[in-house]
Design a protein around this motif. Structure first.
Motif, PDB file in Angstrom:
ATOM      1  N   ARG A  49       0.893  -1.149   0.000  1.00  0.00           N
ATOM      2  CA  ARG A  49       0.000   0.000   0.000  1.00  0.00           C
ATOM      3  C   ARG A  49       0.938   1.207   0.000  1.00  0.00           C
ATOM      4  NH1 ARG A  49      -1.386  -3.380   3.897  1.00  0.00           N
ATOM      5  NH2 ARG A  49      -0.195  -2.206   5.383  1.00  0.00           N
ATOM      6  N   ALA A  50       0.765   2.102  -0.872  1.00  0.00           N
ATOM      7  CA  ALA A  50       1.670   3.252  -0.928  1.00  0.00           C
ATOM      8  C   ALA A  50       1.020   4.489  -0.310  1.00  0.00           C
ATOM      9  CB  ALA A  50       2.054   3.524  -2.377  1.00  0.00           C
ATOM     10  N   GLY A  51       1.822   5.544  -0.185  1.00  0.00           N
ATOM     11  CA  GLY A  51       1.307   6.827   0.257  1.00  0.00           C
ATOM     12  C   GLY A  51       0.926   6.866   1.715  1.00  0.00           C
ATOM     13  N   LYS A  52      -0.186   7.564   2.007  1.00  0.00           N
ATOM     14  CA  LYS A  52      -0.556   7.823   3.389  1.00  0.00           C
ATOM     15  C   LYS A  52      -1.071   6.585   4.120  1.00  0.00           C
ATOM     16  CE  LYS A  52      -5.231   9.481   2.406  1.00  0.00           C
ATOM     17  NZ  LYS A  52      -6.132  10.616   2.509  1.00  0.00           N
ATOM     18  N   ARG A  53      -1.231   5.467   3.422  1.00  0.00           N
ATOM     19  CA  ARG A  53      -1.691   4.217   4.037  1.00  0.00           C
ATOM     20  C   ARG A  53      -0.659   3.094   3.900  1.00  0.00           C
ATOM     21  NH1 ARG A  53      -7.228   4.419   5.136  1.00  0.00           N
ATOM     22  NH2 ARG A  53      -8.255   6.228   4.240  1.00  0.00           N
ATOM     23  N   ALA A  54       0.611   3.456   3.771  1.00  0.00           N
ATOM     24  CA  ALA A  54       1.664   2.458   3.560  1.00  0.00           C
ATOM     25  C   ALA A  54       1.849   1.520   4.745  1.00  0.00           C
ATOM     26  CB  ALA A  54       2.987   3.157   3.238  1.00  0.00           C
ATOM     27  N   LEU A  55       1.522   1.984   5.943  1.00  0.00           N
ATOM     28  CA  LEU A  55       1.734   1.211   7.160  1.00  0.00           C
ATOM     29  C   LEU A  55       0.513   1.393   8.058  1.00  0.00           C
ATOM     30  CD1 LEU A  55       4.014  -0.364   8.763  1.00  0.00           C
ATOM     31  CD2 LEU A  55       4.515   1.826   9.836  1.00  0.00           C
ATOM     32  N   THR A  56       0.140   0.335   8.788  1.00  0.00           N
ATOM     33  CA  THR A  56      -0.961   0.453   9.742  1.00  0.00           C
ATOM     34  C   THR A  56      -0.439   0.180  11.147  1.00  0.00           C
ATOM     35  OG1 THR A  56      -1.633  -1.842   9.323  1.00  0.00           O
ATOM     36  CG2 THR A  56      -2.762  -0.115   8.074  1.00  0.00           C
ATOM     37  N   LEU A  57      -0.922   0.978  12.103  1.00  0.00           N
ATOM     38  CA  LEU A  57      -0.489   0.860  13.498  1.00  0.00           C
ATOM     39  C   LEU A  57      -1.705   0.693  14.394  1.00  0.00           C
ATOM     40  CD1 LEU A  57       1.205   3.425  12.027  1.00  0.00           C
ATOM     41  CD2 LEU A  57       2.556   3.031  14.052  1.00  0.00           C
ATOM     42  N   PHE A  58      -1.527  -0.050  15.471  1.00  0.00           N
ATOM     43  CA  PHE A  58      -2.601  -0.308  16.418  1.00  0.00           C
ATOM     44  C   PHE A  58      -2.093  -0.026  17.818  1.00  0.00           C
ATOM     45  CE2 PHE A  58      -6.558  -2.130  17.641  1.00  0.00           C
ATOM     46  CZ  PHE A  58      -6.330  -2.757  18.857  1.00  0.00           C
ATOM     47  N   GLN A  59      -2.942   0.514  18.629  1.00  0.00           N
ATOM     48  CA  GLN A  59      -2.619   0.841  20.023  1.00  0.00           C
ATOM     49  C   GLN A  59      -2.756  -0.411  20.881  1.00  0.00           C
ATOM     50  OE1 GLN A  59      -2.223   4.369  21.031  1.00  0.00           O
ATOM     51  NE2 GLN A  59      -1.221   3.229  22.649  1.00  0.00           N
ATOM     52  N   ALA A  60      -1.666  -0.889  21.485  1.00  0.00           N
ATOM     53  CA  ALA A  60      -1.699  -2.105  22.305  1.00  0.00           C
ATOM     54  C   ALA A  60      -2.719  -2.001  23.433  1.00  0.00           C
ATOM     55  CB  ALA A  60      -0.309  -2.388  22.876  1.00  0.00           C
ATOM     56  N   GLU A  61      -2.831  -0.844  24.016  1.00  0.00           N
ATOM     57  CA  GLU A  61      -3.749  -0.645  25.132  1.00  0.00           C
ATOM     58  C   GLU A  61      -5.212  -0.831  24.725  1.00  0.00           C
ATOM     59  OE1 GLU A  61       0.100   1.321  26.152  1.00  0.00           O
ATOM     60  OE2 GLU A  61      -1.137   1.239  24.350  1.00  0.00           O
ATOM     61  N   HIS A  62      -5.508  -0.781  23.431  1.00  0.00           N
ATOM     62  CA  HIS A  62      -6.876  -0.951  22.962  1.00  0.00           C
ATOM     63  C   HIS A  62      -7.278  -2.415  22.831  1.00  0.00           C
ATOM     64  CE1 HIS A  62      -7.564   3.322  21.201  1.00  0.00           C
ATOM     65  NE2 HIS A  62      -6.940   3.357  22.346  1.00  0.00           N
ATOM     66  N   LEU A  63      -6.324  -3.336  22.897  1.00  0.00           N
ATOM     67  CA  LEU A  63      -6.669  -4.764  22.815  1.00  0.00           C
ATOM     68  C   LEU A  63      -7.654  -5.159  23.914  1.00  0.00           C
ATOM     69  CD1 LEU A  63      -3.353  -6.619  21.927  1.00  0.00           C
ATOM     70  CD2 LEU A  63      -5.440  -6.500  20.562  1.00  0.00           C
ATOM     71  N   ALA A  64      -7.434  -4.654  25.109  1.00  0.00           N
ATOM     72  CA  ALA A  64      -8.325  -4.982  26.229  1.00  0.00           C
ATOM     73  C   ALA A  64      -9.734  -4.440  25.987  1.00  0.00           C
ATOM     74  CB  ALA A  64      -7.761  -4.434  27.539  1.00  0.00           C
ATOM     75  N   ALA A  65      -9.829  -3.249  25.407  1.00  0.00           N
ATOM     76  CA  ALA A  65     -11.151  -2.671  25.126  1.00  0.00           C
ATOM     77  C   ALA A  65     -11.889  -3.517  24.091  1.00  0.00           C
ATOM     78  CB  ALA A  65     -11.015  -1.234  24.639  1.00  0.00           C
ATOM     79  N   VAL A  66     -11.202  -3.884  23.014  1.00  0.00           N
ATOM     80  CA  VAL A  66     -11.836  -4.698  21.970  1.00  0.00           C
ATOM     81  C   VAL A  66     -12.274  -6.042  22.551  1.00  0.00           C
ATOM     82  CG1 VAL A  66     -11.437  -5.890  19.774  1.00  0.00           C
ATOM     83  CG2 VAL A  66     -10.635  -3.533  20.073  1.00  0.00           C
ATOM     84  N   ALA A  67     -11.402  -6.678  23.331  1.00  0.00           N
ATOM     85  CA  ALA A  67     -11.747  -7.962  23.961  1.00  0.00           C
ATOM     86  C   ALA A  67     -12.958  -7.796  24.884  1.00  0.00           C
ATOM     87  CB  ALA A  67     -10.554  -8.506  24.738  1.00  0.00           C
ATOM     88  N   GLY A  68     -13.000  -6.703  25.633  1.00  0.00           N
ATOM     89  CA  GLY A  68     -14.118  -6.449  26.529  1.00  0.00           C
ATOM     90  C   GLY A  68     -15.432  -6.281  25.783  1.00  0.00           C
ATOM     91  N   PHE A  69     -15.398  -5.559  24.652  1.00  0.00           N
ATOM     92  CA  PHE A  69     -16.609  -5.369  23.858  1.00  0.00           C
ATOM     93  C   PHE A  69     -17.105  -6.684  23.271  1.00  0.00           C
ATOM     94  CE2 PHE A  69     -14.896  -0.895  23.005  1.00  0.00           C
ATOM     95  CZ  PHE A  69     -15.582  -0.369  24.071  1.00  0.00           C
ATOM     96  N   LEU A  70     -16.181  -7.625  23.068  1.00  0.00           N
ATOM     97  CA  LEU A  70     -16.539  -8.928  22.501  1.00  0.00           C
ATOM     98  C   LEU A  70     -16.879  -9.960  23.576  1.00  0.00           C
ATOM     99  CD1 LEU A  70     -13.768  -9.111  19.772  1.00  0.00           C
ATOM    100  CD2 LEU A  70     -16.221  -8.819  19.374  1.00  0.00           C
ATOM    101  N   GLY A  71     -16.666  -9.599  24.849  1.00  0.00           N
ATOM    102  CA  GLY A  71     -16.912 -10.541  25.930  1.00  0.00           C
ATOM    103  C   GLY A  71     -15.864 -11.631  25.993  1.00  0.00           C
ATOM    104  N   ARG A  72     -14.631 -11.299  25.589  1.00  0.00           N
ATOM    105  CA  ARG A  72     -13.525 -12.257  25.593  1.00  0.00           C
ATOM    106  C   ARG A  72     -12.465 -11.818  26.591  1.00  0.00           C
ATOM    107  NH1 ARG A  72     -11.665 -13.246  19.388  1.00  0.00           N
ATOM    108  NH2 ARG A  72     -13.667 -13.851  18.537  1.00  0.00           N
ATOM    109  N   GLY A  73     -11.646 -12.776  26.999  1.00  0.00           N
ATOM    110  CA  GLY A  73     -10.533 -12.458  27.884  1.00  0.00           C
ATOM    111  C   GLY A  73      -9.392 -11.780  27.156  1.00  0.00           C
TER     112      GLY A  73
END
Length: 155
Positions: A49-73
């Protein structure tokens, strides 16, 4: 009293690269690696993917939030289909900012909104669990190596 510009330019600590994932082909499975070469069009070995979307980053601290919304550990980072998981820095506060990632430099550009693949990867409700937690895209300003455990700092 400090100005808003001074406040927004101050981080409590450096961040860190906690995880790197490559997706060799479109819709392909993510492959975790400990190091990779960041090129102008993204990570070597990743679906380009070139340009302004060449790389994607994710916030590690958000893993717990996503897991919580899904009802997972827990939710493993490869299910989120982003290239780098970063901890210790609030990526949302860094839009438009250049960051040194080990030997490379990128600039955070736009939010990386979740796609319908999140329902496949995370199950029912996966798309909504990722809303507001989808991560960020970045453009490559200076190619170079990136490795897990490397610091992430403002340039």
């Amino acid at each position: 009293m400090r100005t808003l510009a001074e406040l927004t330019a101050t981080d409590a600590q450096a961040g860190r690269i906690d995880w790197i994932g490559l997706r060799p082909e479109r819709r392909g499975a993510m492959r975790p690696v400990s190091a990779a070469e960041l090129r102008p069009d993204g990570l070597a070995g990743d679906h380009a993917r070139a340009g302004k979307r060449a790389l994607t980053l994710f916030q590690a601290e958000h893993l717990a939030a996503v897991a919580g919304f899904l009802g997972r550990g827990a939710v493993p980072p490869e299910l989120l289909r982003r290239n780098l998981m970063i901890s210790g820095l609030n990526l949302s506060a860094l839009r438009g900012v250049a960051l040194a990632l080990d030997g490379a430099v990128v600039r955070i550009t736009v939010p990386c909104a979740p796609c319908s693949r999140m329902e496949e990867a995370l199950g029912p409700g996966g798309y909504n669990a990722m809303r507001g937690h989808g991560g960020w895209c970045a453009e490559v300003l200076q190619p170079g190596p990136v490795a897990t455990g490397a610091p992430v700092r403002r340039v």
